[in-house]
Design an enzyme around this catalytic site. Sequence first.
Site, PDB file in Angstrom:
ATOM      1  N   ASP A  18     -21.552  16.154  24.692  1.00 54.01           N
ATOM      2  CA  ASP A  18     -22.899  15.630  24.920  1.00 54.01           C
ATOM      3  C   ASP A  18     -23.478  16.024  26.273  1.00 54.01           C
ATOM      4  OD1 ASP A  18     -22.650  14.343  22.455  1.00 54.01           O
ATOM      5  OD2 ASP A  18     -21.705  12.600  23.388  1.00 54.01           O
ATOM      6  N   LYS A  21     -25.458  20.887  25.246  1.00 57.00           N
ATOM      7  CA  LYS A  21     -25.178  22.231  24.697  1.00 57.00           C
ATOM      8  C   LYS A  21     -26.262  22.674  23.712  1.00 57.00           C
ATOM      9  CE  LYS A  21     -21.343  20.617  23.131  1.00 57.00           C
ATOM     10  NZ  LYS A  21     -21.280  19.299  23.786  1.00 57.00           N
ATOM     11  N   GLY A  45     -23.048  16.348  17.646  1.00 55.35           N
ATOM     12  CA  GLY A  45     -24.438  15.916  17.493  1.00 55.35           C
ATOM     13  C   GLY A  45     -25.238  16.597  18.575  1.00 55.35           C
ATOM     14  N   HIS A  46     -26.077  17.536  18.199  1.00 54.04           N
ATOM     15  CA  HIS A  46     -26.810  18.333  19.178  1.00 54.04           C
ATOM     16  C   HIS A  46     -28.303  18.050  19.071  1.00 54.04           C
ATOM     17  CE1 HIS A  46     -23.200  21.309  19.021  1.00 54.04           C
ATOM     18  NE2 HIS A  46     -22.899  20.173  19.596  1.00 54.04           N
ATOM     19  N   GLN A 228     -18.429  19.745  21.149  1.00 57.26           N
ATOM     20  CA  GLN A 228     -17.524  18.915  21.953  1.00 57.26           C
ATOM     21  C   GLN A 228     -17.436  19.440  23.395  1.00 57.26           C
ATOM     22  OE1 GLN A 228     -16.171  19.862  18.529  1.00 57.26           O
ATOM     23  NE2 GLN A 228     -17.416  18.093  18.035  1.00 57.26           N
TER      24      GLN A 228
HETATM   25  P1  GDP Z   1     -24.767  18.159  23.114  1.00 58.93           P
HETATM   26  O1  GDP Z   1     -23.869  17.459  22.142  1.00 58.93           O
HETATM   27  O2  GDP Z   1     -24.020  18.784  24.241  1.00 58.93           O
HETATM   28  O3  GDP Z   1     -25.710  19.122  22.454  1.00 58.93           O
HETATM   29  O4  GDP Z   1     -25.667  17.019  23.769  1.00 58.93           O
HETATM   30  P2  GDP Z   1     -26.418  15.816  22.997  1.00 58.93           P
HETATM   31  O5  GDP Z   1     -27.630  16.373  22.359  1.00 58.93           O
HETATM   32  O6  GDP Z   1     -25.477  15.046  22.164  1.00 58.93           O
HETATM   33  O7  GDP Z   1     -26.756  14.873  24.222  1.00 58.93           O
HETATM   34  C1  GDP Z   1     -27.559  15.312  25.280  1.00 58.93           C
HETATM   35  C2  GDP Z   1     -28.788  14.388  25.370  1.00 58.93           C
HETATM   36  O8  GDP Z   1     -29.479  14.617  26.561  1.00 58.93           O
HETATM   37  C3  GDP Z   1     -29.796  14.643  24.259  1.00 58.93           C
HETATM   38  O9  GDP Z   1     -30.434  13.447  23.934  1.00 58.93           O
HETATM   39  C4  GDP Z   1     -30.785  15.618  24.906  1.00 58.93           C
HETATM   40  O10 GDP Z   1     -32.081  15.560  24.348  1.00 58.93           O
HETATM   41  C5  GDP Z   1     -30.804  15.076  26.302  1.00 58.93           C
HETATM   42  N1  GDP Z   1     -31.061  16.037  27.377  1.00 58.93           N
HETATM   43  C6  GDP Z   1     -30.649  17.321  27.483  1.00 58.93           C
HETATM   44  N2  GDP Z   1     -30.985  17.807  28.698  1.00 58.93           N
HETATM   45  C7  GDP Z   1     -31.632  16.815  29.335  1.00 58.93           C
HETATM   46  C8  GDP Z   1     -32.183  16.692  30.649  1.00 58.93           C
HETATM   47  O11 GDP Z   1     -32.149  17.581  31.471  1.00 58.93           O
HETATM   48  N3  GDP Z   1     -32.748  15.474  30.965  1.00 58.93           N
HETATM   49  C9  GDP Z   1     -32.793  14.442  30.084  1.00 58.93           C
HETATM   50  N4  GDP Z   1     -33.372  13.311  30.478  1.00 58.93           N
HETATM   51  N5  GDP Z   1     -32.266  14.521  28.867  1.00 58.93           N
HETATM   52  C10 GDP Z   1     -31.673  15.691  28.498  1.00 58.93           C
HETATM   53  P1  IMO Z   2     -20.853  17.163  20.786  1.00 58.73           P
HETATM   54  O1  IMO Z   2     -20.770  18.560  20.207  1.00 58.73           O
HETATM   55  C1  IMO Z   2     -18.853  13.612  22.241  1.00 58.73           C
HETATM   56  C2  IMO Z   2     -15.047  12.530  20.359  1.00 58.73           C
HETATM   57  C3  IMO Z   2     -15.041  11.244  19.550  1.00 58.73           C
HETATM   58  C4  IMO Z   2     -13.614  10.796  19.795  1.00 58.73           C
HETATM   59  C5  IMO Z   2     -12.849  12.104  19.784  1.00 58.73           C
HETATM   60  C6  IMO Z   2     -12.198  12.431  18.451  1.00 58.73           C
HETATM   61  O2  IMO Z   2     -22.036  16.403  20.373  1.00 58.73           O
HETATM   62  O3  IMO Z   2     -20.658  17.229  22.264  1.00 58.73           O
HETATM   63  P2  IMO Z   2     -13.179  13.293  16.145  1.00 58.73           P
HETATM   64  O4  IMO Z   2     -14.145  12.653  15.192  1.00 58.73           O
HETATM   65  O5  IMO Z   2     -13.603  14.630  16.647  1.00 58.73           O
HETATM   66  O6  IMO Z   2     -11.767  13.320  15.611  1.00 58.73           O
HETATM   67  O7  IMO Z   2     -13.133  12.288  17.408  1.00 58.73           O
HETATM   68  O8  IMO Z   2     -13.774  13.112  20.112  1.00 58.73           O
HETATM   69  N1  IMO Z   2     -16.079  13.508  19.973  1.00 58.73           N
HETATM   70  C7  IMO Z   2     -17.199  13.734  20.668  1.00 58.73           C
HETATM   71  N2  IMO Z   2     -17.684  13.134  21.776  1.00 58.73           N
HETATM   72  N3  IMO Z   2     -19.518  14.642  21.705  1.00 58.73           N
HETATM   73  C8  IMO Z   2     -19.022  15.288  20.625  1.00 58.73           C
HETATM   74  O9  IMO Z   2     -19.598  16.416  20.126  1.00 58.73           O
HETATM   75  C9  IMO Z   2     -17.836  14.806  20.028  1.00 58.73           C
HETATM   76  N4  IMO Z   2     -17.106  15.179  18.955  1.00 58.73           N
HETATM   77  C10 IMO Z   2     -16.028  14.381  18.940  1.00 58.73           C
HETATM   78  O10 IMO Z   2     -15.975  10.327  20.049  1.00 58.73           O
HETATM   79  O11 IMO Z   2     -13.490  10.242  21.072  1.00 58.73           O
HETATM   80 MG    MG Z   3     -23.664  15.580  21.261  1.00 58.79          MG
END
Ligand code: GDP
Ligand code: IMO
Ligand code: MG
Length: 433
Positions: A18, A21, A45-46, A228
């Site tokens: 998170d 990416k 979850g992206h 991840q």
């Molecule tokens: P990922 O799993 O690495 O793709 O990241 P996620 O999408 O799960 O979580 C990142 C969160 O931060 C999302 O809600 C994005 O919309 C948000 N986000 C990304 N870059 C920024 C930033 O520079 N500032 C803020 N406030 N939110 C951001």
């Molecule tokens: P993105 O791509 C954050 C975490 C789960 C748990 C552990 C194992 O959005 O960054 P799993 O279901 O993979 O066997 O769970 O890994 N986890 C993540 N945490 N972002 C993710 O993906 C994750 N994918 C798995 O919360 O701790």
């Molecule tokens: Mg994510």
Amino acid sequence: MSTEKYSTLAVVGSQWGDEGKGKITDYFAQKADFVVRWAGGDNAGHTIVIDGVKYKLSLVPSGIFNQNSINVIGTGCVINLRKLITEIKYLKEHGINCQNLRISNRAHLIFPYHMKIDELQEEYRQDQKIGTTKKGIGPCYQDKAERIGIRVGDLFDPQNFYTQLERNLKFKNEVLTKIFGAEPFSAQEIYDEYLGLFAEIKELVTDTSFLIDNAIKAEKKVLFEGAQGVMLDLDHGTYPFVTSSNPSAASIPTGVGIAPRYINNVIGIVKAYNTRVGTGAFPSEIFGETADYIREVGKEYGTVSGRPRRIGWFDAVLMKHSLRTSGYTSMAIMLLDVLTTIEEIKICVGYQYNGQTIDYIPSTIKEYEKCEPVWITMPGWKEDITNVTAFSQLPLNAQQYLNKLAEIVGVTISLFSVGPDRKQTILLDEEIF
Ligand code: GDP
Ligand code: IMO
Ligand code: MG
């Protein structure tokens, strides 16, 4: 010795996932010919925000919004067909066509029994829960390692698919009914459903190793999208509180089916602080007012599960571990805007363990749980930075914070991000892709 350079860039989650990416993959995908996911499944979850419109993806690569790029779900991924088809439909409803999607014939399939076993195993662990996403990721990779997994390409031969399914369910139903007291699964029902789902995507299935190998040789621009983060890596993360794949850059060649020498630039995606969903050690974790503030401003709730994310300060020890195991050529510092108005920003620069200061991550979780952070403190800034378009426009304290991160990790910052929107991205090095 080869000194050739290829037009490739890997986007790697450097912490516990998170980090942003999805946002950065979408950003660079504007210039990419190919975008490839190499590991994980719909546990990812992206979030991508384009001109104020928010999209959430779990399986389809975040490059899909560039309709001129080919987006590939690689061999190292695990695919829940139900979820994939739901996501394709969701994109279609938003005007995004998935004809440019390609799916590896060697990627493993997640079945409903994997999800059920994931859920039951978590319950069984009682106070030792990993906090998985219950998407069947672990049980699917387990089958892969046990050499009983069923792969996407297997569905081209329905008769053999049925035989594989029946064989697997014979054993799994014993486990489900006799150990967990759960209901058994019907091979026929899964067979019927999966062949129906497969019919919707079979045109997109191919040997993606050839596709990407040829693309790189033809000097196409190829972007690798991580899921991840390194601290969730099965080998290099906080085992056993990890996922069941290898999110680190080292697994890209395997997960895509290409030579390691094709990976040129690796951008580590780094949150300006730290978060974690799920259980496991987190030395720089913080609680209370500041943690709650960051969680609310940063909207730190899981994209997949909606779970509140645990919050902590930037951890330089973790980042050096991440750097060693993934070899970042530069870093993207994300969510810098979230720290605005916090008076004092801390950075964890070492751990206290057994009365000593250490600068590495111990191999066992029991030792890591005992590590206490050693902090340095930096002054914060009050000015809104969400409209900044250059490093020089940042308040001095924000500039100094970024400089400090680069200095202590020992890697340059090629990009920073001041909001979720694609526009709120400041590229400092035009050369990286
Ligand atoms: P990922 O799993 O690495 O793709 O990241 P996620 O999408 O799960 O979580 C990142 C969160 O931060 C999302 O809600 C994005 O919309 C948000 N986000 C990304 N870059 C920024 C930033 O520079 N500032 C803020 N406030 N939110 C951001
Ligand atoms: P993105 O791509 C954050 C975490 C789960 C748990 C552990 C194992 O959005 O960054 P799993 O279901 O993979 O066997 O769970 O890994 N986890 C993540 N945490 N972002 C993710 O993906 C994750 N994918 C798995 O919360 O701790
Ligand atoms: Mg994510």
